[in-house]
Each structure stands twice: as C-alpha cells, then as structure tokens.
Design a protein around this motif. Structure first.
Motif, PDB file in Angstrom:
ATOM      1  N   THR A   1       2.776  40.229 -38.307  1.00 14.35           N
ATOM      2  CA  THR A   1       4.162  40.050 -38.073  1.00 14.35           C
ATOM      3  C   THR A   1       4.667  39.228 -38.952  1.00 14.35           C
ATOM      4  O   THR A   1       4.302  38.073 -39.524  1.00 14.35           O
ATOM      5  CB  THR A   1       4.211  39.343 -36.563  1.00 14.35           C
ATOM      6  OG1 THR A   1       3.648  40.250 -35.480  1.00 14.35           O
ATOM      7  CG2 THR A   1       5.722  39.008 -36.189  1.00 14.35           C
TER       8      THR A   1
ATOM      9  N   GLU B   1      10.170  41.240 -37.955  1.00 16.06           N
ATOM     10  CA  GLU B   1      11.597  40.474 -37.314  1.00 16.06           C
ATOM     11  C   GLU B   1      12.399  39.947 -38.189  1.00 16.06           C
ATOM     12  O   GLU B   1      12.159  39.470 -39.438  1.00 16.06           O
ATOM     13  CB  GLU B   1      10.862  39.304 -36.659  1.00 16.06           C
ATOM     14  CG  GLU B   1       9.700  39.603 -35.548  1.00 16.06           C
ATOM     15  CD  GLU B   1      10.218  40.406 -34.312  1.00 16.06           C
ATOM     16  OE1 GLU B   1      11.373  40.400 -34.193  1.00 16.06           O
ATOM     17  OE2 GLU B   1       9.300  41.008 -33.661  1.00 16.06           O
TER      18      GLU B   1
ATOM     19  N   TYR C   1      13.642  31.683 -33.430  1.00 17.70           N
ATOM     20  CA  TYR C   1      12.388  32.619 -33.351  1.00 17.70           C
ATOM     21  C   TYR C   1      11.172  31.668 -33.356  1.00 17.70           C
ATOM     22  O   TYR C   1      10.124  31.977 -32.627  1.00 17.70           O
ATOM     23  CB  TYR C   1      12.368  33.515 -34.636  1.00 17.70           C
ATOM     24  CG  TYR C   1      11.084  34.451 -34.643  1.00 17.70           C
ATOM     25  CD1 TYR C   1      11.146  35.751 -33.821  1.00 17.70           C
ATOM     26  CD2 TYR C   1      10.097  34.067 -35.107  1.00 17.70           C
ATOM     27  CE1 TYR C   1       9.956  36.350 -33.633  1.00 17.70           C
ATOM     28  CE2 TYR C   1       8.953  35.106 -35.305  1.00 17.70           C
ATOM     29  CZ  TYR C   1       8.807  36.232 -34.394  1.00 17.70           C
ATOM     30  OH  TYR C   1       7.746  36.817 -34.707  1.00 17.70           O
TER      31      TYR C   1
END
Length: 237
Positions: free
Chosen positions: A3, A29, A40
C-alpha cells in the motif's frame, strides 16, 4: 503487493503515479494536500509514502517533521520535487526521508526507489510485535450459522471438464500470514492458473488478466513464475 500513499497537489502527477504503481500490483492511496495525508496516516500505516515537497497548505518537509515528532514516521518516505534545492533534500533526509526524486521522475528511477523503499520497510518493522501471552490459546468453535471459510484455493474445473487443482494451491495458505505474503501467493497462483489454461500463450493471458504484455512479463518475473513449465507438452507424431 504493498500500500503506497501518494501525496501531491498536482492531479496529473497523482494520476500518473497511481497508474504506474497500480500496474506494478500495488494498492495506491491518494492525497492532494498535507491535511488529507494527515487524516489517512492517523488511521492507517502505508508501506511507503511518496511525498511532494511544495504544496499549498503545508509543505512536505513540515509534514515530515510533524510525523517524526508524533511518532508517525514509521514507514519509508520518498520526497518528490521539481524545484527543491540540495539543502532541502539534505534537510528532509536528516528528518527521516529515505530518498529524494526530482521531477519529472524517470520511470526506472521511480520503480527502483519504490523497490528500495519497500525493502527498507520490511527490514524495519513499523510497529512493535505484540507481547507473547502466557494464557492458553482458545479453541475456535465454528458457528453453525456461518459457513466455514476455506483456507486453501479450491479445486477448479479445467477446459476439458476434468477437475484440476490450481497451480501453487499446494502451497500452505493461512489467513494469519502477512498481507503482502498472502497477496503474492494468490497472484502467483492466479497467473500460473491462466498460463495453464491458455497453454502458455502470453497474448491470451494478457487479454484475460487485463495487463499489457510488458507489465505481464515484469509481474511474472517479480513473482518468480517460470514460463517454461506452463507450456503444453509436445504431442507424439
């Protein structure tokens, strides 16, 4: 794979990096400013951050300082800028940035920096491991109302109608393994399955999986898939 949080106020840069990294198999992201990046990071820990230096609300170096002071700088961070000076790059490195990329970013430099950053993240655990418990482990009791979740890839029917186990299904799969390891295991079985079904045809596998041939070759090499063993055996004349 991993990620990756991309923080950049330019939409074109965010979309380009997202497309490239997604093609590499990563989950991307996006944050268009420091505030979105803060929000986040407060709830999740990415495997890697690509952080732009010059942003309208808070610059990347200041955000890097915040994360360092708050104990949030537990993942590799790569700084990006098209106007930063050497002093700025050195300052970011001293705070904790792993690398610095100058815009426009060359594809090979980007992929190399990301690979190095993810490797560094594996070497340095992001969170402390939980303390070992001395209490005996509880025995899981299946709920009669809930179906059991299979812990291995199921048997699939091949094109000829015979039951065939998906390649790599014999590899021990567990929901307790790290996400990255489980994802690699699934992707390897996924691509080997399609190679088997398409008799090793890269063109048909690319069409089935929705990847360009160049990206497909790179992905198979990254996963360690041997192309030769997926080709059909020659028939006797």
């Amino acid at each position: 794979m991993a990620t990756i949080l991309v923080v950049d106020d330019e939409m074109g840069i965010r979309e380009l990096l997202s497309e490239i990294l997604s093609d590499e198999g990563h989950v991307v992201e996006l944050a268009e400013n420091a505030q979105q990046a803060r929000e986040y990071r407060a709830g999740s820990t990415p495997d890697l951050v690509l952080l732009d230096i010059w942003m309208p609300d808070t610059d990347g170096v200041s955000l890097l300082k915040e994360w360092s002071a708050q104990g949030y700088l537990t993942m590799p961070v790569i700084m990006m800028s098209g106007h930063a000076t050497i002093d700025t790059a050195v300052e970011a490195t001293k705070i904790g940035a792993l690398n610095f990329l100058e815009k426009p970013i060359a594809l090979q430099k980007l992929l190399s920096a990301v690979e190095q950053g993810l490797a560094r993240g594996i070497e340095r655990p992001r969170t402390a491991p939980p303390a070992a418990s001395t209490a005996p482990a509880a025995t899981a009791v299946p709920d009669a109302a809930s179906p059991a979740v299979p812990t291995e890839i199921p048997v699939d029917a091949a094109a000829n109608g015979n039951a065939t186990r998906v390649p790599e299904a014999e590899m021990h799969f567990s929901f307790d393994m790290p996400l990255r390891e489980a994802r690699d295991l699934f992707e390897r079985a996924y691509f080997e399955y399609h190679l088997m079904r398409e008799h090793g045809s890269m063109t048909r596998v690319a069409e089935k999986t929705g990847l360009e041939r160049t990206h497909l070759y790179r992905k198979l090499k990254q996963l360690g898939v041997e192309l030769g063993r997926n080709k059909p055996e020659p028939t006797e004349q």
